[in-house]
Design a protein around this motif. Structure first.
Motif, PDB file in Angstrom:
ATOM      1  N   UNK A  55     -10.160 -20.558  -6.379  1.00  0.00           N
ATOM      2  CA  UNK A  55      -9.880 -19.265  -5.737  1.00  0.00           C
ATOM      3  C   UNK A  55      -9.605 -19.423  -4.247  1.00  0.00           C
ATOM      4  N   UNK A  56      -8.520 -18.773  -3.792  1.00  0.00           N
ATOM      5  CA  UNK A  56      -8.183 -18.785  -2.363  1.00  0.00           C
ATOM      6  C   UNK A  56      -8.715 -17.551  -1.656  1.00  0.00           C
ATOM      7  N   UNK A  57      -9.248 -16.614  -2.402  1.00  0.00           N
ATOM      8  CA  UNK A  57      -9.774 -15.383  -1.831  1.00  0.00           C
ATOM      9  C   UNK A  57      -9.755 -14.304  -2.905  1.00  0.00           C
ATOM     10  N   UNK A  58      -9.799 -13.084  -2.488  1.00  0.00           N
ATOM     11  CA  UNK A  58      -9.761 -11.974  -3.428  1.00  0.00           C
ATOM     12  C   UNK A  58      -9.054 -10.798  -2.769  1.00  0.00           C
ATOM     13  N   UNK A  59      -8.508  -9.945  -3.633  1.00  0.00           N
ATOM     14  CA  UNK A  59      -7.850  -8.735  -3.156  1.00  0.00           C
ATOM     15  C   UNK A  59      -8.595  -7.526  -3.713  1.00  0.00           C
ATOM     16  N   UNK A  60      -8.804  -6.546  -2.869  1.00  0.00           N
ATOM     17  CA  UNK A  60      -9.505  -5.313  -3.232  1.00  0.00           C
ATOM     18  C   UNK A  60      -8.561  -4.153  -2.958  1.00  0.00           C
ATOM     19  N   UNK A  61      -8.349  -3.315  -3.979  1.00  0.00           N
ATOM     20  CA  UNK A  61      -7.541  -2.108  -3.823  1.00  0.00           C
ATOM     21  C   UNK A  61      -8.446  -0.910  -4.109  1.00  0.00           C
ATOM     22  N   UNK A  62      -8.122   0.216  -3.492  1.00  0.00           N
ATOM     23  CA  UNK A  62      -8.990   1.364  -3.677  1.00  0.00           C
ATOM     24  C   UNK A  62      -8.332   2.680  -3.309  1.00  0.00           C
ATOM     25  N   UNK A  63      -8.929   3.735  -3.796  1.00  0.00           N
ATOM     26  CA  UNK A  63      -8.543   5.096  -3.439  1.00  0.00           C
ATOM     27  C   UNK A  63      -9.781   5.818  -2.901  1.00  0.00           C
ATOM     28  N   UNK A  64      -9.593   6.593  -1.842  1.00  0.00           N
ATOM     29  CA  UNK A  64     -10.682   7.343  -1.235  1.00  0.00           C
ATOM     30  C   UNK A  64     -10.933   8.620  -2.023  1.00  0.00           C
ATOM     31  N   UNK A  65     -12.196   8.862  -2.337  1.00  0.00           N
ATOM     32  CA  UNK A  65     -12.587  10.088  -3.041  1.00  0.00           C
ATOM     33  C   UNK A  65     -12.924  11.138  -1.992  1.00  0.00           C
ATOM     34  N   UNK A  66     -11.891  11.732  -1.378  1.00  0.00           N
ATOM     35  CA  UNK A  66     -12.071  12.712  -0.321  1.00  0.00           C
ATOM     36  C   UNK A  66     -11.558  14.069  -0.786  1.00  0.00           C
ATOM     37  N   UNK A  67     -11.436  15.002   0.177  1.00  0.00           N
ATOM     38  CA  UNK A  67     -10.955  16.341  -0.173  1.00  0.00           C
ATOM     39  C   UNK A  67      -9.550  16.294  -0.755  1.00  0.00           C
ATOM     40  N   UNK A  68      -8.704  15.413  -0.238  1.00  0.00           N
ATOM     41  CA  UNK A  68      -7.352  15.280  -0.770  1.00  0.00           C
ATOM     42  C   UNK A  68      -7.384  14.831  -2.221  1.00  0.00           C
ATOM     43  N   UNK A  79       0.825  -1.209   0.000  1.00  0.00           N
ATOM     44  CA  UNK A  79       0.000   0.000   0.000  1.00  0.00           C
ATOM     45  C   UNK A  79       0.856   1.256   0.000  1.00  0.00           C
ATOM     46  N   UNK A  80       1.950   1.261   0.772  1.00  0.00           N
ATOM     47  CA  UNK A  80       2.827   2.423   0.826  1.00  0.00           C
ATOM     48  C   UNK A  80       3.592   2.591  -0.483  1.00  0.00           C
ATOM     49  N   UNK A  81       3.986   1.486  -1.087  1.00  0.00           N
ATOM     50  CA  UNK A  81       4.752   1.583  -2.325  1.00  0.00           C
ATOM     51  C   UNK A  81       3.913   2.003  -3.514  1.00  0.00           C
ATOM     52  N   UNK A  82       2.628   1.651  -3.531  1.00  0.00           N
ATOM     53  CA  UNK A  82       1.780   1.936  -4.695  1.00  0.00           C
ATOM     54  C   UNK A  82       0.957   3.204  -4.534  1.00  0.00           C
ATOM     55  N   UNK A  83       0.963   3.839  -3.332  1.00  0.00           N
ATOM     56  CA  UNK A  83       0.179   5.050  -3.136  1.00  0.00           C
ATOM     57  C   UNK A  83      -1.305   4.812  -3.013  1.00  0.00           C
ATOM     58  N   UNK A  84      -1.717   3.572  -2.715  1.00  0.00           N
ATOM     59  CA  UNK A  84      -3.133   3.261  -2.557  1.00  0.00           C
ATOM     60  C   UNK A  84      -3.623   3.690  -1.182  1.00  0.00           C
ATOM     61  N   UNK A  85      -4.927   3.928  -1.070  1.00  0.00           N
ATOM     62  CA  UNK A  85      -5.529   4.226   0.232  1.00  0.00           C
ATOM     63  C   UNK A  85      -6.036   2.971   0.912  1.00  0.00           C
ATOM     64  N   UNK A  86      -6.195   1.898   0.154  1.00  0.00           N
ATOM     65  CA  UNK A  86      -6.742   0.668   0.741  1.00  0.00           C
ATOM     66  C   UNK A  86      -6.224  -0.527  -0.032  1.00  0.00           C
ATOM     67  N   UNK A  87      -5.735  -1.551   0.727  1.00  0.00           N
ATOM     68  CA  UNK A  87      -5.449  -2.876   0.171  1.00  0.00           C
ATOM     69  C   UNK A  87      -6.086  -3.875   1.123  1.00  0.00           C
ATOM     70  N   UNK A  88      -7.071  -4.629   0.622  1.00  0.00           N
ATOM     71  CA  UNK A  88      -7.871  -5.528   1.462  1.00  0.00           C
ATOM     72  C   UNK A  88      -7.863  -6.923   0.848  1.00  0.00           C
ATOM     73  N   UNK A  89      -7.614  -7.929   1.693  1.00  0.00           N
ATOM     74  CA  UNK A  89      -7.666  -9.335   1.270  1.00  0.00           C
ATOM     75  C   UNK A  89      -8.874  -9.983   1.932  1.00  0.00           C
ATOM     76  N   UNK A  90      -9.737 -10.584   1.123  1.00  0.00           N
ATOM     77  CA  UNK A  90     -10.971 -11.193   1.598  1.00  0.00           C
ATOM     78  C   UNK A  90     -10.910 -12.703   1.377  1.00  0.00           C
ATOM     79  N   UNK A  91     -11.621 -13.389   2.240  1.00  0.00           N
ATOM     80  CA  UNK A  91     -11.781 -14.825   2.096  1.00  0.00           C
ATOM     81  C   UNK A  91     -13.093 -15.252   2.688  1.00  0.00           C
ATOM     82  N   UNK A  92     -13.906 -15.941   1.915  1.00  0.00           N
ATOM     83  CA  UNK A  92     -15.214 -16.420   2.361  1.00  0.00           C
ATOM     84  C   UNK A  92     -16.071 -15.274   2.918  1.00  0.00           C
TER      85      UNK A  92
END
Length: 687
Positions: A164-177, A101-114
């Motif tokens: 599938x062992x799960x899923x990964x979700x990446x995202x950016x927050x649409x905020x004032x920044x 997350x720090x290297x890619x500049x993302x606001x969210x990196x989430x790993x989901x399972x079941x």
């Protein structure tokens, strides 16, 4: 005093007179319409700038979604992430996600399972995001939380066996920044609206300005603190999410007033202006062109931080200045994006576990990744500039490493020795690089340490040989007994028949145990292994195991001593699987123990568990073998005349069954010599 008499044959004087007349007529006849036309032009340019900013913002949103989708795919395909997820190392997985997350500049990196979150890095996002059917695109969080708006991208993580062992979700927050970033990229104020309600803006603390609801006209105007704004609205999602691009047009009114004052002043000083029109026009046009030339020279030397600060009154020159400023901004932004891409590529290369090395035409190392440092034990500073033959020293051949490198697109295995005394088997893949401008890189090598894989292959070969031996021995005994019975059945005595039948029974028992262990091991490897614990009588389980193993003990004249508590506890276990555990332990005790010896089976209740122990009189287990004792294809390392090679599966099946039932397994030294294997079973609570 002499009066000036114009010379009508003089070109300068003709230009002055003509200019005076032209200016007077133009000021009187065209002045006001010109102001109106210029006002319309300024208004049109303002709207064009707003529309261009709107198109640029839409392109940026599409680029952001495409970038997020690419990042989700790259993140889901990382071997380290898949390994941590498969092994359930969620703490290490969270730390790994923070690095991504720090290297890619993302606001969210989430790993989901079941349908539940397993690990997360970045801003906390509310709601059951993992339970959503689709996490791609724009996402609106509950109203009581901030940030409320997100751009998300999801991708499945392939499991070890294809599923599938799960899923990964990446995202950016649409905020004032985010809105401020959009302003920096488009040059216009940015708003994010949900059903007409502002949720994010590049203007600080300005959420009270009314906006149209979804489906309204794309253009609108509004006033803010006495400043008029032109704005364009476009939809981002069908759920009422909109984006608005706004431009402060208060400068247009100032420009109109300035034009009126300028026209009046020009009429008053028309004679003076007309007389010096030639010089004025030359300076008026020449000065900004000279400044534009200076700005272009600075840009050609790489000075992109200094804006083109030229505001000429000549429209054509102004367009050139604006075009040059736009080119400077675009070039600076492109260079910044290229630098970010280069930084991300470098970070990605550093995160790859395989070693990556590039060589010049002389075979000297020009790039040495972190993976190469880990595999070779060489530091990057020490390896850079060295000939590859100094770092990679092949084994089993006198040829240098440079002669063993694979051709581009080919893969070779090379055994090498390192400076620290280690030896490794490397799988090396070669690639030829296109010559860079002025560069000397020629060959790229990607390698990984496959020593463990080679060891597994050798171990698998030994395992197959052992299994073949394990099948051949009892089958030979069975075949010999059956053949003897077929040929001499009428002549055999009762004792001889019993001995032959006992040999047949032992052979079938050995084959059955081996097949059971093979099936269980395959089930464990495939992930289909299941146990079905239920309240069971431990005495019955031990009795079934003794009845199964008794012929083997009788053959070797071994005595079984059973010590069970008077009040036998009820345990929670799968009876069939637990009998298999005891049969494997008793079979090992018989195999590694001497003839005419005792084998002890005991059970002791302690707290909420019952410990079952099997003790033999064999040579015991050496401390250096205990760590890998319960792994597949391993053997205790004991030697006697009766111990056979074995398939190396029994103890691994014991460990899998016991741990699946909530227990533990281990081995201790017996005080009087021998090994004491034990395992625990949970007790059933008394009501």
């Amino acid at each position: 005093m002499k009066h000036w008499i114009p010379d009508l044959r003089s070109l300068p004087e003709q230009m002055i007179l003509s200019s005076v007349a032209l200016v007077l007529l133009t000021a009187a006849a065209v002045g006001w319409p010109a102001i109106l036309l210029i006002s319309e032009q300024l208004d049109h340019q303002a709207w064009a700038q707003v529309e261009q900013g709107s198109l640029a913002a839409q392109s940026l949103y599409e680029a952001s979604q495409s970038e997020l989708q690419s990042l989700s795919i790259l993140t889901a395909q990382r071997p380290t992430l898949r390994e941590l997820l498969t092994e359930g190392e969620y703490t290490a997985l969270s730390a790994y996600l923070r690095t991504l997350q720090e290297g890619s500049g993302l606001d969210l990196v989430l790993v989901c399972g079941e349908d539940q979150a397993l690990a997360q890095a970045g801003l906390a996002i509310p709601g059951e995001l993992c339970a959503e059917e689709s996490a791609d695109g724009f996402y609106t969080a509950p109203a009581q939380t901030l940030p409320r708006l997100w751009i998300l991208a999801a991708h499945a993580i392939d499991g070890e066996f294809g599923g599938p062992a799960g899923s990964v979700i990446v995202g950016r927050a649409l905020n004032d920044q985010f809105a401020a970033q959009m302003k920096a990229q488009t040059g216009l104020e940015h708003w994010l609206l949900l059903s007409g309600q502002p949720l994010a803006t590049s203007l600080p603390l300005r959420r009270d300005v009314p906006h149209p609801v979804a489906g309204a006209a794309s253009r609108q105007t509004f006033d803010l603190d006495g400043h008029p704004y032109y704005a364009a609205v476009f939809s981002l999602s069908a759920a009422g999410l909109q984006a608005e691009i706004s431009l402060d047009v208060s400068g247009i009114a100032v420009t109109q007033r300035r034009l009126v004052r300028t026209l009046a002043s020009m009429i008053l000083v028309v004679a003076v202006i007309a007389s010096v029109l030639g010089i004025y026009l030359a300076r008026r046009i020449g000065r900004p062109l000279s400044r534009l030339a200076e700005a272009a020279g600075v840009m050609s030397k790489g000075g992109l931080d200094q804006p083109v600060d030229v505001e000429p009154d000549v429209r054509e020159v102004a367009l050139v200045a604006h075009a040059l400023e736009g080119a400077r901004s675009d070039l600076k932004r492109t260079l910044a994006e290229l630098q970010r891409e280069k930084t991300w590529t470098d970070h990605l290369l550093e995160a790859i576990v395989e070693g990556i090395v590039t060589l010049d035409r002389q075979g000297r190392i020009t790039f040495f990744s972190h993976g190469a440092e880990r595999i070779t034990g060489w530091g990057r500073e020490d390896a850079m500039g060295r000939v590859c033959d100094e770092v990679f020293r092949p084994l089993e051949t006198d040829a240098p490493f440079s002669k063993l490198m694979p051709a581009p697109g080919r893969r070779e295995k090379v055994s090498v020795a390192w400076n620290d005394g280690r030896q490794s088997v490397l799988a090396v893949t070669g690639a030829r690089l296109l010559p860079s401008e002025g560069g000397a890189d020629r060959v790229a090598l990607v390698f990984r340490d496959v020593s463990e894989e080679e060891a597994v292959h050798r171990l698998l070969g030994q395992f197959l040989a052992n299994v073949a031996h394990e099948f051949r021995t009892p089958l030979s005994a069975v075949a010999a007994s059956v053949e003897l019975m077929l040929d001499q059945a009428p002549e055999l005595t009762t004792a001889e028949l019993e001995e032959l039948l006992m040999s047949l029974h032992l052979g079938v028992l050995g084959l059955q145990t081996l097949i059971d262990n093979l099936l269980e091991s395959a089930s464990i490897e495939a992930g289909h292994f299941r146990v079905y614990p239920r309240p069971s009588n431990l005495g019955d389980i031990i009795s079934d195991a003794i009845r199964t193993i008794e012929p083997l003990l009788s053959k070797h004249h071994q005595r079984l001593v059973v010590e069970l508590p008077t009040d036998m506890p009820v345990v929670r276990a799968d009876p069939r699987r637990t009998v298999q555990v005891l049969v494997n332990l008793l079979s090992n005790a018989s195999r590694y123990g001497p003839d005419d010896a005792e084998i002890e089976v005991s059970a002791v209740a302690s707290g909420q568990t019952v410990r079952v122990r099997v003790a033999d009189s064999g040579p015991g287990v050496l401390p250096e073998h205990r760590q890998d004792l319960f792994r597949r294809f391993t053997h205790p390392g004991m030697e006697n005349d009766k111990a056979r090679v074995g398939a190396g599966l029994g103890l691994s099946v014991v460990k899998a069954v016991v741990e699946a039932q909530g227990g533990a397994v281990g081995v201790d030294d017996r005080p009087n010599g021998g090994a004491l294997f034990w395992f625990t079973l949970p007790r059933v609570r008394e009501r």
